[in-house]
Write a protein that holds these residues in place. Structure first.
Motif, PDB file in Angstrom:
ATOM      1  N   ALA A  65       0.826  -1.213   0.000  1.00 41.89           N
ATOM      2  CA  ALA A  65       0.000   0.000   0.000  1.00 41.89           C
ATOM      3  C   ALA A  65       0.856   1.257   0.000  1.00 41.89           C
ATOM      4  CB  ALA A  65      -0.913  -0.011   1.221  1.00 41.89           C
ATOM      5  N   ASP A  66       2.164   1.104   0.272  1.00 37.90           N
ATOM      6  CA  ASP A  66       3.006   2.294   0.471  1.00 37.90           C
ATOM      7  C   ASP A  66       4.293   2.270  -0.361  1.00 37.90           C
ATOM      8  OD1 ASP A  66       4.046   0.159   1.780  1.00 37.90           O
ATOM      9  OD2 ASP A  66       4.272   1.120   3.722  1.00 37.90           O
ATOM     10  N   LYS A  67       4.230   1.696  -1.557  1.00 40.42           N
ATOM     11  CA  LYS A  67       5.376   1.668  -2.477  1.00 40.42           C
ATOM     12  C   LYS A  67       6.606   1.019  -1.857  1.00 40.42           C
ATOM     13  CE  LYS A  67       3.811   6.062  -4.480  1.00 40.42           C
ATOM     14  NZ  LYS A  67       4.184   7.373  -4.983  1.00 40.42           N
ATOM     15  N   ALA A  68       6.360   0.056  -0.951  1.00 35.71           N
ATOM     16  CA  ALA A  68       7.462  -0.502  -0.162  1.00 35.71           C
ATOM     17  C   ALA A  68       8.012  -1.809  -0.726  1.00 35.71           C
ATOM     18  CB  ALA A  68       6.986  -0.718   1.278  1.00 35.71           C
ATOM     19  N   ASP A  69       7.383  -2.347  -1.772  1.00 29.85           N
ATOM     20  CA  ASP A  69       7.781  -3.685  -2.220  1.00 29.85           C
ATOM     21  C   ASP A  69       7.892  -3.751  -3.754  1.00 29.85           C
ATOM     22  OD1 ASP A  69       8.448  -6.356  -1.932  1.00 29.85           O
ATOM     23  OD2 ASP A  69       6.353  -7.020  -1.945  1.00 29.85           O
TER      24      ASP A  69
END
Ligand code: NI
Length: 171
Positions: A65-69
């Motif tokens: 959800a937060d551009k983390a992966d």
């Protein structure tokens, strides 16, 4: 970085079969950066190069959800697949439509990363579905191809009509 234009169904260029990437260089890495920007802006969880009219075997994905992966898969190849999962899928190239599609629940995939290293990765659930959806794009296939002909025709007609209406407003 630059936002790229996403092709929309029934654009015939979406039916192009992408060819393998032969060199992982800075030019390709620039394209990857642009693809991430385009995908995050849309917003979407996956984008294949085919969708931005570059017919090379390359896709990006990020289901967080937060551009983390962020994932970059160059020349992806599915080595194993098993299980079955049904997901209500959408596609940035088929805006506004969501339909259930059946795919493998778990996959093992081999690809090159943005540094050109060969990677083998296992994915399950949404990431596995996303990668299968994007590899379909590289083969010129869209999720609407899994639907009945009648449903696909209905979606195509509505999208063509919407596009015509948008054009009329611009003029
Ligand atoms: Ni798609």
């Amino acid at each position: 970085m630059a936002k790229l234009k996403i092709l929309e169904f029934p654009d015939p260029r979406l039916r192009t079969k992408a060819t393998p990437v032969t060199e992982v260089d800075d030019q390709l890495r620039n394209l990857i950066a642009d693809m991430f920007e385009t995908m995050y802006d849309a917003p979407g969880i996956g984008l294949a190069a085919t969708q931005v009219d570059v017919h090379k075997r390359l896709l990006v994905a990020d289901i967080s959800a937060d551009k983390a992966d962020p994932h970059v898969l160059i020349n992806p190849e599915i080595l194993e697949k098993d299980g079955v999962t049904v997901t209500e899928e959408g596609c940035l190239s088929v805006p506004g439509y969501f339909e259930e599609v059946e795919r493998a629940e778990h996959i093992k995939v081999r690809f090159l990363n943005a540094q050109g290293d060969e990677i083998e990765m296992e994915a399950t659930g949404l990431l596995a579905v996303c990668i299968q959806h994007e590899i379909d794009h590289l083969d010129g296939k869209l999720f609407v191809d899994y639907l009945s002909e009648a449903k696909r025709t209905r979606i195509r007609k509505k999208l063509v009509k919407e596009k015509r209406q948008q054009a009329a407003v611009v003029i």
